[in-house]
Design a protein around this motif. Structure first.
Motif, PDB file in Angstrom:
ATOM      1  N   LEU A  22       0.829  -1.203   0.000  1.00  0.00           N
ATOM      2  CA  LEU A  22       0.000   0.000   0.000  1.00  0.00           C
ATOM      3  C   LEU A  22       0.862   1.251   0.000  1.00  0.00           C
ATOM      4  N   HIS A  23       1.996   1.177   0.692  1.00  0.00           N
ATOM      5  CA  HIS A  23       2.900   2.319   0.659  1.00  0.00           C
ATOM      6  C   HIS A  23       3.467   2.539  -0.734  1.00  0.00           C
ATOM      7  N   ALA A  24       3.849   1.423  -1.358  1.00  0.00           N
ATOM      8  CA  ALA A  24       4.440   1.533  -2.688  1.00  0.00           C
ATOM      9  C   ALA A  24       3.462   2.182  -3.654  1.00  0.00           C
ATOM     10  N   ILE A  60      10.336   6.287  14.361  1.00  0.00           N
ATOM     11  CA  ILE A  60      10.776   7.680  14.266  1.00  0.00           C
ATOM     12  C   ILE A  60      10.341   8.264  12.930  1.00  0.00           C
ATOM     13  N   SER A  61      10.561   7.478  11.895  1.00  0.00           N
ATOM     14  CA  SER A  61      10.152   7.920  10.569  1.00  0.00           C
ATOM     15  C   SER A  61       8.648   8.196  10.552  1.00  0.00           C
ATOM     16  N   LEU A  62       7.931   7.323  11.212  1.00  0.00           N
ATOM     17  CA  LEU A  62       6.476   7.428  11.271  1.00  0.00           C
ATOM     18  C   LEU A  62       6.050   8.726  11.956  1.00  0.00           C
ATOM     19  N   GLY A  85       7.897  11.387  12.496  1.00  0.00           N
ATOM     20  CA  GLY A  85       8.350  12.533  11.715  1.00  0.00           C
ATOM     21  C   GLY A  85       7.484  12.780  10.504  1.00  0.00           C
ATOM     22  N   CYS A  86       6.884  11.720  10.034  1.00  0.00           N
ATOM     23  CA  CYS A  86       6.047  11.840   8.847  1.00  0.00           C
ATOM     24  C   CYS A  86       4.647  12.292   9.233  1.00  0.00           C
ATOM     25  N   LEU A  87       4.237  11.885  10.425  1.00  0.00           N
ATOM     26  CA  LEU A  87       2.848  12.119  10.798  1.00  0.00           C
ATOM     27  C   LEU A  87       2.595  13.482  11.412  1.00  0.00           C
ATOM     28  N   PRO A 102       3.815  16.518  10.767  1.00  0.00           N
ATOM     29  CA  PRO A 102       3.440  17.537   9.764  1.00  0.00           C
ATOM     30  C   PRO A 102       2.110  17.235   9.102  1.00  0.00           C
ATOM     31  N   ARG A 103       1.864  15.971   8.865  1.00  0.00           N
ATOM     32  CA  ARG A 103       0.592  15.585   8.249  1.00  0.00           C
ATOM     33  C   ARG A 103      -0.577  15.941   9.131  1.00  0.00           C
ATOM     34  N   ASN A 104      -0.363  15.701  10.426  1.00  0.00           N
ATOM     35  CA  ASN A 104      -1.384  16.001  11.391  1.00  0.00           C
ATOM     36  C   ASN A 104      -1.745  17.480  11.354  1.00  0.00           C
ATOM     37  N   GLY A 124      -8.551   8.725   9.254  1.00  0.00           N
ATOM     38  CA  GLY A 124      -8.358   7.283   9.425  1.00  0.00           C
ATOM     39  C   GLY A 124      -6.906   6.910   9.317  1.00  0.00           C
ATOM     40  N   ASN A 125      -6.252   7.467   8.321  1.00  0.00           N
ATOM     41  CA  ASN A 125      -4.839   7.175   8.107  1.00  0.00           C
ATOM     42  C   ASN A 125      -4.002   7.579   9.320  1.00  0.00           C
ATOM     43  N   LEU A 126      -4.320   8.736   9.863  1.00  0.00           N
ATOM     44  CA  LEU A 126      -3.573   9.198  11.037  1.00  0.00           C
ATOM     45  C   LEU A 126      -3.831   8.311  12.245  1.00  0.00           C
ATOM     46  N   PHE A 146      -4.696   5.273  12.210  1.00  0.00           N
ATOM     47  CA  PHE A 146      -4.006   4.012  11.966  1.00  0.00           C
ATOM     48  C   PHE A 146      -2.531   4.099  12.335  1.00  0.00           C
ATOM     49  N   HIS A 147      -1.855   5.102  11.790  1.00  0.00           N
ATOM     50  CA  HIS A 147      -0.412   5.174  12.022  1.00  0.00           C
ATOM     51  C   HIS A 147      -0.069   5.485  13.478  1.00  0.00           C
ATOM     52  N   LEU A 148      -0.882   6.357  14.095  1.00  0.00           N
ATOM     53  CA  LEU A 148      -0.604   6.664  15.503  1.00  0.00           C
ATOM     54  C   LEU A 148      -0.855   5.442  16.384  1.00  0.00           C
ATOM     55  N   VAL A 182     -11.363   2.837   7.762  1.00  0.00           N
ATOM     56  CA  VAL A 182     -11.813   4.143   7.274  1.00  0.00           C
ATOM     57  C   VAL A 182     -10.912   4.621   6.142  1.00  0.00           C
ATOM     58  N   SER A 183      -9.604   4.510   6.364  1.00  0.00           N
ATOM     59  CA  SER A 183      -8.728   5.123   5.367  1.00  0.00           C
ATOM     60  C   SER A 183      -8.736   4.353   4.051  1.00  0.00           C
ATOM     61  N   LEU A 184      -9.026   3.062   4.110  1.00  0.00           N
ATOM     62  CA  LEU A 184      -9.067   2.324   2.842  1.00  0.00           C
ATOM     63  C   LEU A 184     -10.446   2.387   2.190  1.00  0.00           C
TER      64      LEU A 184
HETATM   65  C1  HEM Z   1       5.195   0.801  11.175  1.00  0.00           C
HETATM   66  C2  HEM Z   1       5.244   1.172   9.971  1.00  0.00           C
HETATM   67  C3  HEM Z   1       4.107   1.460   9.038  1.00  0.00           C
HETATM   68  C4  HEM Z   1       3.069   0.653   8.680  1.00  0.00           C
HETATM   69  C5  HEM Z   1       2.795  -0.756   9.161  1.00  0.00           C
HETATM   70  C6  HEM Z   1       2.268   1.389   7.758  1.00  0.00           C
HETATM   71  C7  HEM Z   1       1.138   0.892   7.136  1.00  0.00           C
HETATM   72  C8  HEM Z   1       0.369   1.607   6.240  1.00  0.00           C
HETATM   73  C9  HEM Z   1      -0.800   1.115   5.614  1.00  0.00           C
HETATM   74  C10 HEM Z   1      -1.391  -0.267   5.824  1.00  0.00           C
HETATM   75  C11 HEM Z   1      -1.305   2.083   4.831  1.00  0.00           C
HETATM   76  C12 HEM Z   1      -2.549   2.029   3.955  1.00  0.00           C
HETATM   77  C13 HEM Z   1      -3.753   2.379   4.738  1.00  0.00           C
HETATM   78  C14 HEM Z   1      -3.981   3.837   4.852  1.00  0.00           C
HETATM   79  O1  HEM Z   1      -3.992   4.542   3.839  1.00  0.00           O
HETATM   80  O2  HEM Z   1      -4.208   4.266   5.986  1.00  0.00           O
HETATM   81  C15 HEM Z   1      -0.434   3.213   4.934  1.00  0.00           C
HETATM   82  C16 HEM Z   1      -0.625   4.408   4.283  1.00  0.00           C
HETATM   83  C17 HEM Z   1       0.237   5.474   4.369  1.00  0.00           C
HETATM   84  N1  HEM Z   1       1.392   5.519   5.125  1.00  0.00           N
HETATM   85 FE1  HEM Z   1       2.091   4.118   6.360  1.00  0.00          FE
HETATM   86  N2  HEM Z   1       2.811   2.623   7.576  1.00  0.00           N
HETATM   87  C18 HEM Z   1       3.936   2.699   8.333  1.00  0.00           C
HETATM   88  C19 HEM Z   1       4.811   3.749   8.421  1.00  0.00           C
HETATM   89  C20 HEM Z   1       4.703   4.913   7.690  1.00  0.00           C
HETATM   90  C21 HEM Z   1       5.672   5.940   7.642  1.00  0.00           C
HETATM   91  C22 HEM Z   1       6.991   5.892   8.369  1.00  0.00           C
HETATM   92  C23 HEM Z   1       5.201   6.897   6.822  1.00  0.00           C
HETATM   93  C24 HEM Z   1       5.850   8.196   6.430  1.00  0.00           C
HETATM   94  C25 HEM Z   1       6.935   8.269   5.773  1.00  0.00           C
HETATM   95  C26 HEM Z   1       3.921   6.485   6.348  1.00  0.00           C
HETATM   96  C27 HEM Z   1       3.121   7.200   5.487  1.00  0.00           C
HETATM   97  C28 HEM Z   1       1.966   6.747   4.927  1.00  0.00           C
HETATM   98  C29 HEM Z   1       1.157   7.502   3.999  1.00  0.00           C
HETATM   99  C30 HEM Z   1       1.446   8.890   3.505  1.00  0.00           C
HETATM  100  C31 HEM Z   1       0.074   6.697   3.683  1.00  0.00           C
HETATM  101  C32 HEM Z   1      -1.100   7.063   2.774  1.00  0.00           C
HETATM  102  C33 HEM Z   1      -0.945   6.467   1.445  1.00  0.00           C
HETATM  103  C34 HEM Z   1      -2.090   6.840   0.591  1.00  0.00           C
HETATM  104  O3  HEM Z   1      -2.397   8.016   0.542  1.00  0.00           O
HETATM  105  O4  HEM Z   1      -2.670   5.934  -0.012  1.00  0.00           O
HETATM  106  N3  HEM Z   1       3.640   5.266   6.886  1.00  0.00           N
HETATM  107  N4  HEM Z   1       0.570   2.891   5.805  1.00  0.00           N
END
Ligand code: HEM
Lengths: 316, 576
Positions: free
Chosen positions: A271-273, B110-112, B114-116, B118-120, B197-199, B201-203, B492-494
């Motif tokens: 999904l990230h890719a 950390i990457s997460l 740092g990425c989140l 600003p997004r937030n 939803g995405n936020l 999820f990541h948080l 939600v995000s998907l």
């Molecule tokens: C523990 C590591 C991580 C996991 C397991 C993970 C998993 C996921 C999954 C499953 C999605 C798709 C679902 C969604 O859109 O909410 C997603 C989307 C996304 N993730 Fe992560 N993530 C991780 C770390 C990160 C990091 C480090 C970043 C920032 C660099 C990031 C940025 C994003 C972004 C921007 C999306 C949205 C993609 C879109 O718009 O379709 N994620 N992530």
């Protein structure tokens, strides 16, 4: 819990019947690819009607297919109908197995291989209902289903039997059912990604002419994964909740758990890719294929070769 | 968990240079820091780290792990004597405790973050602001159409409003704006929830890790074997356990002091010996009971597999069971000793068990003599004996119990300071002749064998034992809550599609209006094409499709990722 041997035998017969019918469906789908590859009659019809010629290129069976019924087209349609018949037999086989054992029919590898195939076929038919133009892909969805069902009916086959105390929990139904549904969906997505890669690399040869275009394949893979992945996530969480009450810890890096985690991370990477520039079209489909390979690996290798707490394969 | 390599590479020491270069060095350091941070929080890095995480976890499934099974690890060392020590140096038998595994997931976190962050902020800002203004040239968007309709602009706008309205969940967020010369626009946006939803999820991933860390720090897990028939176990100290795994900050002084008494154990088996039900009837006193001094009452509980006893802060599990045969030794002078200790199953399907029950002759004070009069009853126990000379077990339940024992006499070697297994005698003592076999017999309950000196060894009966596990994990609830949040956020995000839609209405002056539409799917969500087409048909009518010459680079059906240079407002992705 007594086993009803008569019902169990019927269930086995139905399973065989389903396999046979799926084989027929697969051949019907395969016939779609041979013979009148370029439906002449259809082409002329479109040409005279004069509009949207651009919409029907060789790669996307567009309105042209709908106008003229070629033999290949008929085979494809019959393939779908026959698949539905196979599906009914398949459902009956699983339901009877449940009645024969008086438990949820997902207690050993034979049973969940069968259920994964069922999920894949159902998913495929749902996809087809929404996008009929994907039909030729059916010829590639059925072979992995048949391979799994063949293995299930031979190598993995286990007689109808009750399950050990650790598996006697409603979490069995919740966890294993969702895992199988997710696996079935991800299998369809994996097939779509493989086809995408083949067509894109020009390896599909003349098959490519009948297959949907790469964009459609990519979309298919993505859409199915996006449904399968949350179900898979749920299944893993449900498994952790069950493990907490059965084994005393919710996560213990048991081999099965570890590979489930790996597969989950791979799909997250997919999904990230999809959202990373430069990876969307080149890397992502590969990752999707790797993801499904990991799931298959978890199902077979970990159950049969590496012993862990999850050694409920029912093989001896 | 040692410190992960998060620090950027060292910069040249600023002192060593003159003034102007020093300033540039500082700047270079800052630039380096900034670039490292950008790199670390980019989408590409996240992708690579995810790969690394998957790759790093894989050996945990393929190689035996100490935390799961030490015996398999030993076996591996025996099978691969050269490879195993090398792997061991890399921590391959404890993958999930290695610093490099920790480094990968900490970097990812950390990457997460740092990425989140600003997004937030972006998200909050976007929530409060109107949908972005209509781009000047709608024809450059992936989805677009235009037509002239026989309506006044007002009528068109009214129609657009109802179309984009609807109930609360389906409605688009809208903003209408006036441009010069009576041109009016509508900007609409849908699916902001996706970002939320995405936020979430990541948080939640971060929260999950915190919960796991709590468990690793403050949790513990111990196993203990208790004979049924009224024996007790109290969770008062680590010493009470047969094995114990403590969290990093657990020293065993603050265990919840509850007690458990095992009254009865029963197992049900199918005809083929497959177990169907294990049940231990237990009584318990919770920590509060014990602390309140209320130690006469036992609350009953039916402990089963899948049905642990949940006390405040600790859980008690039924892990396994076995048999403990009871033997009585009667010496010629009439003294008696009774011994009962668990024997361990060697075959789980028939519960054939092995063990050693050890005795010291009472009333012997001379140390030398004492050591030569010790007795061990060792051998096999069959819950359902096959009968015959050489017995084995044919069924796991207690249908026809029998033991096949060797009685050994001499020095058991208990006093030499080395620990010895409770399931066997010290083979070294046998080899040295200090311990000798003096009888061999198959005994049914009540039967006995007499030794050469007249000592009698009787097999009295057998009692089942259960193995209990006590687990305490204060992070468990946290993990569960974040797992649920994670799932909700993911769903939600998907499921939510994030897309934008613009309408520009230009009055043509003759009571008609030229209507231009544009659409953009802001996330990777296939299928906007169809939805856009529905809107187009509803606004322009069926036959007005694609009046404007389409840009050949745009496939109308494509999933519509924003192209560089498109007006996408705030950045949607981590990488730019
Ligand atoms: C523990 C590591 C991580 C996991 C397991 C993970 C998993 C996921 C999954 C499953 C999605 C798709 C679902 C969604 O859109 O909410 C997603 C989307 C996304 N993730 Fe992560 N993530 C991780 C770390 C990160 C990091 C480090 C970043 C920032 C660099 C990031 C940025 C994003 C972004 C921007 C999306 C949205 C993609 C879109 O718009 O379709 N994620 N992530």
């Amino acid at each position: 819990m007594p086993i009803d041997p008569v019902l169990a035998a019927y269930s086995d017969d139905l399973y065989l019947g389903a396999v046979a019918v799926y084989v027929i469906a697969m051949f019907l789908h395969a016939f779609e690819f041979v013979g009148n590859r370029k439906p002449m009659r259809a082409k002329t019809l479109v040409a005279t009607s004069g509009d949207e010629v651009t919409g029907s290129t060789d790669e996307t069976p567009g309105p042209a297919e709908r106008v003229g019924r070629t033999r290949s087209d008929k085979c494809g349609r019959m393939g779908v109908s026959v698949t539905i018949v196979g599906l009914l037999l398949h459902v009956a086989a699983i339901v009877l197995r449940g009645f024969a054992t008086e438990r949820w029919p997902l207690g050993n590898m034979y049973e969940f291989t069968s259920a994964i195939c069922l999920a894949a076929v159902v998913c495929w038919l749902v996809v087809l209902r929404r996008s009929p133009s994907l039909r030729p892909v059916g010829a590639f969805v059925l072979p992995p289903v048949l391979i799994l069902m063949f293995l299930g009916g031979t190598v993995l086959y286990a007689n109808a039997a009750p399950v050990v105390p650790a598996l006697q929990s409603y979490w069995l139904a919740i966890h294993v059912t969702t895992v199988t549904i997710a696996s079935g969906l991800l299998m369809v997505a994996g097939v779509a990604s493989i086809l995408y890669l083949l067509v894109k690399a020009g390896k599909a040869g003349r098959l490519a002419a009948k297959l949907p275009g790469v964009d459609a394949l990519d979309r298919l893979a993505y859409r199915v994964t996006v449904v399968g992945f949350p179900i898979y996530t749920f299944a893993v969480i449900a498994g952790a909740i069950w493990a907490e009450s059965a084994w005393g810890r919710f996560w213990g890096w048991d081999p099965k758990e570890t590979v489930a985690f790996v597969a989950w991370v791979v799909y997250a990477a997919y999904l990230h890719a999809r959202a990373t520039s430069g990876w969307r079209t080149t890397g992502a489909p590969w990752i999707n294929v790797v993801g499904f390979a990991t799931i298959v690996f978890n199902l077979f290798f970990i159950n049969m070769v590496v012993a862990g707490l999850h050694s409920y394969a029912g093989l001896s | 968990m040692s410190s992960p390599p998060t620090a950027p590479p060292k910069a040249p020491a600023p002192e060593s240079e003159g003034r102007p270069p020093r300033q540039s060095a500082v700047r270079r350091v800052l630039a380096l820091l900034r670039n490292t941070w950008r790199g670390l929080t980019s989408m590409r890095t996240a992708l690579i780290l995810l790969f690394l995480l998957a790759l790093a976890a894989l050996p945990g499934a393929l190689l035996p792990q100490r935390s799961l099974n030490q015996q398999l690890v030993d076996q591996y060392f025996a099978d691969y004597p050269t490879l195993a020590p090398i792997l061991d140096k890399g921590g391959f038998f404890d993958i999930f405790a290695t610093p490099w595994f920790a480094a990968v997931y900490l970097l990812l976190m950390i990457s997460l973050i740092g990425c989140l962050v600003p997004r937030n902020l972006d998200f909050v800002r976007a929530m409060r602001s109107d949908p972005v203004a209509t781009p000047r040239n709608l024809a450059r968007l992936p989805h677009h159409a235009a037509a002239t309709v026989d309506e006044e602009p007002d009528a068109v706008l009214a129609r657009v409003r109802t179309l984009l309205g609807g109930n609360r969940f389906r409605a688009w967020q809208r903003a209408e704006r006036d441009e010069a010369a009576g041109v009016r626009t509508v900007s609409a946006e849908k699916g902001r929830l996706r970002e939320a939803g995405n936020l979430v999820f990541h948080l939640s991933l971060v929260g999950l890790l915190v919960g796991l860390a709590l468990g690793k720090l403050f949790g513990y897990e111990g196993q203990v074997i208790v004979l049924s028939g009224g024996n007790q176990f109290c969770n008062s100290s680590i010493l009470g356990y047969d094995s114990f795994r403590a969290g990093l900050r657990v020293d065993g002084t603050e265990l919840e002091p509850f007690c458990v008494r095992v009254d009865d154990f029963s197992a049900e088996y199918l005809a083929n010996g497959q177990p169907d039900l294990y049940r231990a009837q237990i009584g318990y006193q919770s920590a509060e009971d014990v602390e309140a001094g209320d130690t006469t009452q036992w609350k009953p509980y039916d402990l089963q597999v899948n049905h642990p006893l949940r006390l405040d802060g600790a859980r008690v599990y039924l892990l396994g069971h076995g048999y403990a045969p009871r033997f009585t030794v009667t010496w010629p002078d009439g003294q008696q000793r009774t011994g009962q200790i668990q024997w361990r199953p060697v075959d789980m399907t028939t519960m054939l068990s092995e063990g050693a029950t050890k005795f010291e002759r009472p009333g012997v004070t001379d140390p030398a003599q004492r050591q030569n009069s010790q007795i061990a009853v060792t051998g096999l126990f069959a819950p359902t004996s096959s009968g015959g000379q050489v017995i084995t077990s044919v069924y796991p339940d207690l249908r026809n119990p029998q033991v096949a024992v060797d009685v050994l006499r001499g020095d058991l070697g208990l006093d030499d300071g080395r620990g010895q297994s409770i399931f066997s005698v010290d083979q070294a003592q046998v080899d040295s002749g200090a311990l000798a076999r003096v009888a061999r017999a198959n005994l049914l309950p009540g039967q006995s064998v007499t030794l050469d000196d007249g000592t009698q060894v009787r097999f009295d009966d057998v009692t089942p034992w259960v193995s209990l596990q006590v687990s305490h994990d204060p992070g468990q609830e946290t993990v569960l809550i974040f797992a649920i949040l994670l799932l909700a956020g993911l769903g939600v995000s998907l499921a939510v599609k994030r897309r934008r839609f613009w309408v520009r209405v230009v009055p043509t002056g003759d009571g008609r209006s030229e209507v231009r539409l544009g659409g953009l799917a802001r996330t990777d969500q296939a299928g906007y094409g169809e939805e856009f087409d529905r809107l187009r048909v509803a606004i322009l009518g069926e036959d007005h499709a694609f009046q404007e010459p389409a840009d050949p680079a745009h496939q109308p059906e494509s999933s519509g990722t924003p192209k560089p240079g498109e007006p996408t407002g705030s950045t949607d992705r981590g990488d730019t």
